[in-house]
Design a protein around this motif. Sequence first.
Motif, PDB file in Angstrom:
ATOM      1  N   HIS A  94     181.010 -25.184  48.421  1.00 24.58           N
ATOM      2  CA  HIS A  94     181.128 -26.016  47.496  1.00 24.58           C
ATOM      3  C   HIS A  94     182.324 -26.697  46.831  1.00 24.58           C
ATOM      4  CE1 HIS A  94     176.737 -24.750  46.318  1.00 24.58           C
ATOM      5  NE2 HIS A  94     176.843 -24.457  47.582  1.00 24.58           N
ATOM      6  N   ARG A 118     175.182 -27.097  38.671  1.00 26.87           N
ATOM      7  CA  ARG A 118     173.809 -26.806  38.478  1.00 26.87           C
ATOM      8  C   ARG A 118     173.154 -27.210  37.439  1.00 26.87           C
ATOM      9  NH1 ARG A 118     171.395 -23.813  42.528  1.00 26.87           N
ATOM     10  NH2 ARG A 118     172.890 -22.280  42.595  1.00 26.87           N
ATOM     11  N   THR A 160     180.023 -29.511  43.160  1.00 26.73           N
ATOM     12  CA  THR A 160     178.546 -29.294  42.944  1.00 26.73           C
ATOM     13  C   THR A 160     178.679 -28.863  41.543  1.00 26.73           C
ATOM     14  OG1 THR A 160     178.481 -27.037  43.605  1.00 26.73           O
ATOM     15  CG2 THR A 160     178.082 -28.695  45.338  1.00 26.73           C
ATOM     16  N   LEU A 206     170.341 -27.849  42.189  1.00 25.67           N
ATOM     17  CA  LEU A 206     171.930 -27.938  42.675  1.00 25.67           C
ATOM     18  C   LEU A 206     172.270 -29.441  42.814  1.00 25.67           C
ATOM     19  CD1 LEU A 206     174.561 -26.432  43.703  1.00 25.67           C
ATOM     20  CD2 LEU A 206     173.925 -26.927  46.001  1.00 25.67           C
ATOM     21  N   THR A 235     170.021 -30.536  48.867  1.00 29.43           N
ATOM     22  CA  THR A 235     169.386 -29.327  49.543  1.00 29.43           C
ATOM     23  C   THR A 235     170.117 -28.845  50.750  1.00 29.43           C
ATOM     24  OG1 THR A 235     167.970 -30.555  50.531  1.00 29.43           O
ATOM     25  CG2 THR A 235     167.143 -30.066  48.716  1.00 29.43           C
ATOM     26  N   GLN A 266     178.469 -17.515  43.494  1.00 34.85           N
ATOM     27  CA  GLN A 266     177.633 -16.671  44.469  1.00 34.85           C
ATOM     28  C   GLN A 266     178.378 -15.099  44.549  1.00 34.85           C
ATOM     29  OE1 GLN A 266     174.390 -17.186  45.396  1.00 34.85           O
ATOM     30  NE2 GLN A 266     174.366 -19.286  44.536  1.00 34.85           N
ATOM     31  N   ASN A 271     182.398 -22.869  40.373  1.00 38.58           N
ATOM     32  CA  ASN A 271     181.317 -23.863  40.597  1.00 38.58           C
ATOM     33  C   ASN A 271     180.133 -22.865  41.204  1.00 38.58           C
ATOM     34  OD1 ASN A 271     181.406 -23.497  43.486  1.00 38.58           O
ATOM     35  ND2 ASN A 271     182.986 -24.957  43.444  1.00 38.58           N
ATOM     36  N   PRO A 272     179.129 -23.582  41.459  1.00 40.35           N
ATOM     37  CA  PRO A 272     177.952 -22.828  41.801  1.00 40.35           C
ATOM     38  C   PRO A 272     178.056 -22.021  43.159  1.00 40.35           C
ATOM     39  CG  PRO A 272     177.138 -25.101  41.268  1.00 40.35           C
ATOM     40  CD  PRO A 272     178.694 -24.973  41.037  1.00 40.35           C
ATOM     41  N   GLU A 289     172.993 -23.885  50.336  1.00 40.34           N
ATOM     42  CA  GLU A 289     173.143 -22.561  49.449  1.00 40.34           C
ATOM     43  C   GLU A 289     172.932 -21.454  50.776  1.00 40.34           C
ATOM     44  OE1 GLU A 289     172.486 -22.049  45.486  1.00 40.34           O
ATOM     45  OE2 GLU A 289     171.325 -23.960  45.559  1.00 40.34           O
TER      46      GLU A 289
END
Length: 413
Positions: free
Chosen positions: A349, A354, A352, A360, A340, A39, A34-35, A343
């Motif tokens: 997450h 993208r 979520t 997001l 918002t 990372q 996931n987003p 991150e």
Amino acid sequence: MRVLLIGSGGREHALAVSLAADPSVDFLAAAPGNPGIAQVAAVYEVNPADPASVAALAVELAADLVVVGPEAPLVAGVADAVRAKGIACFGPSAAAAQLEGSKAFAKDVMAAAGVPTARSYACTSLDLVDRALADLGAPYVVKNDGLAAGKGVVVTDSLSAARAHAAECGKVVIEEYLSGPEVSLFVVTDGTAAVPLMPAQDFKRLGDNDEGPNTGGMGAYAPLDWTPADLVPRVMRETVEPTLAEMRRRGTPFAGLLYVGLALTPDGPKVIEFNARFGDPETQVVLALLATPLAGLLQAAATGKLAEHPPLRWREGSAVTVVVAAQNYPATPRTGDVITGAEVPGVIHAGTARRDDGALISAGGRVLSVTATGPDLASARDAAYALVDGVRLEGGQFRTDIALGAVEGRITL
Ligand code: AMP
């Protein structure tokens, strides 16, 4: 070590953060991810419940270790398919994952192993359901036999609601109501050796004061300073070791993560459920406190070398996680809302995605799992809620009382 993590939820984001922090990991991949996971890991498209696709990806990436997060891939045989390619996999075989895949199977193993648990009946007809409900009495506990993503259990004083849930599910387990605070204990095992992690408590109901429907979990904290000092050794002796021995006796050893859901009843700890994987959101708090590198621990379990692994080390202090869920969760959650403030470190997450323009957005029922640590439980709780304050999600809902009872010393055994 090259590690491939399977899954896309909050548990997997927490696992990914810990795996990425292990100095022995030089390549971390996740599928589908996931987003948040993106990372810290390279993400790949895959159907996580398709054993052949996951095994092919593990080969393509030359993975040394595959870690399977969710239950559905395990029950589908993903760990078997990966091991068949000669790659170590943290997660039980499909046969052993039946400890979670079928409540009736789990009850059968518990009975054979003499594990303390609720009296129960496996029922396949409404006639048997009626007899079981009459015998066990209210409050009624009716469990869907199969996987139901944390939503298969109804606990109710209403006989008609209990019957209606049983009729909807088909095969059910009806069991005695267990009273007492609940504790989740994660045990890492290679099938023979077993290492308990730190007990945690989660919050299953949607609303404050444990009101509203059952959910996948709305928050968690650890450690639990109110539990009896002998809780973990007692559960290892009375529950975990006999269960692992029974699974070996059946020729289907359980290797991976045995999640023991317990009620601390007046007669001692009794099993509410077994799961075959890390729990979500308890993983977020347990891993936030684990100082031992995670990949090495899971690799030792996946390769049958857990007995040689050094004792676990823990960080001082406490951890709290607060789940931010979508509007209308757990019924039909609204998705596609812009998020918002998510991150930042500590915001795990869960659901979520993208959007094409890079925003997001929410993509599931439980959207975020906001996690913080502190020198004590009160400060960890304050830090987690301060992080929640920085998050914006239209219609987002969260409990305001995660860990509050423990902070105020209101949990009684
Ligand atoms: P499970 O999916 O089996 O963990 O059940 C979900 C929730 O239902 C548990 O966390 C408990 O709060 C409740 N529950 C399940 N079984 C029982 C039981 N035998 N007695 C009381 N509560 C239960």
